[in-house]
Motif scaffolding. Structure first.
Motif, mmCIF file in Angstrom:
data_model
loop_
_atom_site.group_PDB
_atom_site.id
_atom_site.type_symbol
_atom_site.label_atom_id
_atom_site.label_comp_id
_atom_site.label_asym_id
_atom_site.label_seq_id
_atom_site.Cartn_x
_atom_site.Cartn_y
_atom_site.Cartn_z
ATOM 1 N N TYR A 1 0.854 -1.171 0.000
ATOM 2 C CA TYR A 1 0.000 0.000 0.000
ATOM 3 C C TYR A 1 0.895 1.226 0.000
ATOM 4 C CZ TYR A 1 -4.343 -2.430 0.872
ATOM 5 O OH TYR A 1 -5.455 -3.197 0.745
ATOM 6 N N CYS A 2 0.532 2.181 -0.852
ATOM 7 C CA CYS A 2 1.262 3.442 -0.823
ATOM 8 C C CYS A 2 0.747 4.241 0.372
ATOM 9 C CB CYS A 2 1.024 4.208 -2.122
ATOM 10 S SG CYS A 2 1.602 5.907 -2.044
ATOM 11 N N ARG A 3 1.667 4.822 1.122
ATOM 12 C CA ARG A 3 1.310 5.573 2.316
ATOM 13 C C ARG A 3 0.573 6.865 1.998
ATOM 14 N NH1 ARG A 3 4.797 8.148 5.830
ATOM 15 N NH2 ARG A 3 6.309 8.195 4.207
ATOM 16 N N ILE A 4 0.827 7.389 0.796
ATOM 17 C CA ILE A 4 0.259 8.691 0.468
ATOM 18 C C ILE A 4 -1.124 8.550 -0.166
ATOM 19 C CG2 ILE A 4 0.630 10.844 -0.794
ATOM 20 C CD1 ILE A 4 2.686 10.349 1.427
ATOM 21 N N CYS A 5 -1.248 7.716 -1.206
ATOM 22 C CA CYS A 5 -2.541 7.611 -1.882
ATOM 23 C C CYS A 5 -3.372 6.462 -1.324
ATOM 24 C CB CYS A 5 -2.359 7.484 -3.388
ATOM 25 S SG CYS A 5 -1.430 6.025 -3.896
ATOM 26 N N SER A 6 -2.777 5.657 -0.434
ATOM 27 C CA SER A 6 -3.470 4.539 0.224
ATOM 28 C C SER A 6 -3.936 3.467 -0.744
ATOM 29 C CB SER A 6 -4.682 5.008 1.037
ATOM 30 O OG SER A 6 -4.324 6.029 1.895
ATOM 31 N N ARG A 7 -3.439 3.506 -1.987
ATOM 32 C CA ARG A 7 -3.838 2.479 -2.941
ATOM 33 C C ARG A 7 -2.888 1.301 -2.834
ATOM 34 N NH1 ARG A 7 -3.695 5.375 -8.606
ATOM 35 N NH2 ARG A 7 -1.863 6.263 -7.623
ATOM 36 N N PRO A 8 -3.407 0.090 -3.013
ATOM 37 C CA PRO A 8 -2.491 -1.045 -3.096
ATOM 38 C C PRO A 8 -1.784 -0.945 -4.438
ATOM 39 C CG PRO A 8 -4.753 -1.776 -3.435
ATOM 40 C CD PRO A 8 -4.804 -0.286 -3.236
ATOM 41 N N VAL B 1 6.132 4.804 -0.656
ATOM 42 C CA VAL B 1 5.539 5.889 -1.424
ATOM 43 C C VAL B 1 5.688 5.532 -2.894
ATOM 44 C CG1 VAL B 1 5.698 8.340 -2.021
ATOM 45 C CG2 VAL B 1 6.081 7.623 0.341
ATOM 46 N N CYS B 2 4.562 5.437 -3.612
ATOM 47 C CA CYS B 2 4.641 5.010 -5.008
ATOM 48 C C CYS B 2 5.241 6.104 -5.888
ATOM 49 C CB CYS B 2 3.269 4.569 -5.516
ATOM 50 S SG CYS B 2 2.123 5.900 -5.903
ATOM 51 N N LYS B 3 5.662 5.744 -7.088
ATOM 52 C CA LYS B 3 6.340 6.694 -7.978
ATOM 53 C C LYS B 3 5.468 7.913 -8.267
ATOM 54 C CE LYS B 3 9.053 3.227 -10.452
ATOM 55 N NZ LYS B 3 8.982 2.408 -11.670
ATOM 56 N N GLU B 4 4.168 7.649 -8.500
ATOM 57 C CA GLU B 4 3.261 8.758 -8.802
ATOM 58 C C GLU B 4 3.241 9.772 -7.675
ATOM 59 O OE1 GLU B 4 -0.947 8.025 -10.010
ATOM 60 O OE2 GLU B 4 -0.044 6.196 -10.807
ATOM 61 N N CYS B 5 3.128 9.262 -6.466
ATOM 62 C CA CYS B 5 3.058 10.163 -5.311
ATOM 63 C C CYS B 5 4.398 10.817 -5.032
ATOM 64 C CB CYS B 5 2.558 9.433 -4.074
ATOM 65 S SG CYS B 5 0.836 8.974 -4.240
ATOM 66 N N ALA B 6 5.475 10.088 -5.349
ATOM 67 C CA ALA B 6 6.811 10.642 -5.117
ATOM 68 C C ALA B 6 7.030 11.872 -5.985
ATOM 69 C CB ALA B 6 7.873 9.601 -5.392
HETATM 70 ZN ZN ZN Z 1 0.802 6.565 -4.128
#
Ligand code: ZN
Length: 132
Positions: free
Chosen positions: A15-22, A37-42
């Motif tokens: 799960y990404c900590r920022i967008c909460s999406r798996p 933190v996923c690339k998109e959110c980074a």
């Molecule tokens: Zn994310």
């Protein structure tokens, strides 16, 4: 992405900590993986990422069985945030901490003594963090 691959990827991912999406493993960079933190959110502006983290932190205080003096000091800082949403959330939790720092029977006490505050918890969504 193929649904099957997506499903598998998520099973192996995080799960990404920022967008909460798996997100599947491929959605994270090496460093992003470590901090969840996923690339998109980074690639989001720093402020936006911080705002999500601060919001999570504030919701976290509502989940705790007790909001400590140290938490209150931290919330006081957050209540002065330049981000209106963060400032509001922190302000509401600060008020809650003053009236009822302990989670136990908190909603009952608020319902009896501070309807206004209970309504704020409801409006901001903070009541969800409190749970049952
Ligand atoms: Zn994310």
């Amino acid at each position: 992405m193929d649904r099957e691959i997506e499903r598998k990827g998520i099973l192996m991912g995080h799960y990404c900590r920022i967008c909460s999406r798996p997100r599947p493993n491929e959605a994270f960079s090496g460093r992003g993986h470590k901090i969840h933190v996923c690339k998109e959110c980074a690639s989001l502006p720093q402020e936006e990422r911080e705002a999500v983290e601060r919001e999570e932190e504030i919701f976290g205080y509502m989940c705790q069985s007790h909001i400590s003096d140290k938490n209150v000091a931290r919330l006081t800082v957050l209540a002065g945030s330049g981000n209106p949403r963060i400032a509001e959330l922190a302000g509401v939790v600060l008020e809650v901490a003053r009236v009822r720092p302990y989670k136990r029977r908190r909603l009952k006490v608020l319902a009896r003594e501070r309807r206004d505050l209970l309504e704020k918890l409801d409006r901001t969504g903070l009541i969800l963090a409190h749970g049952g």
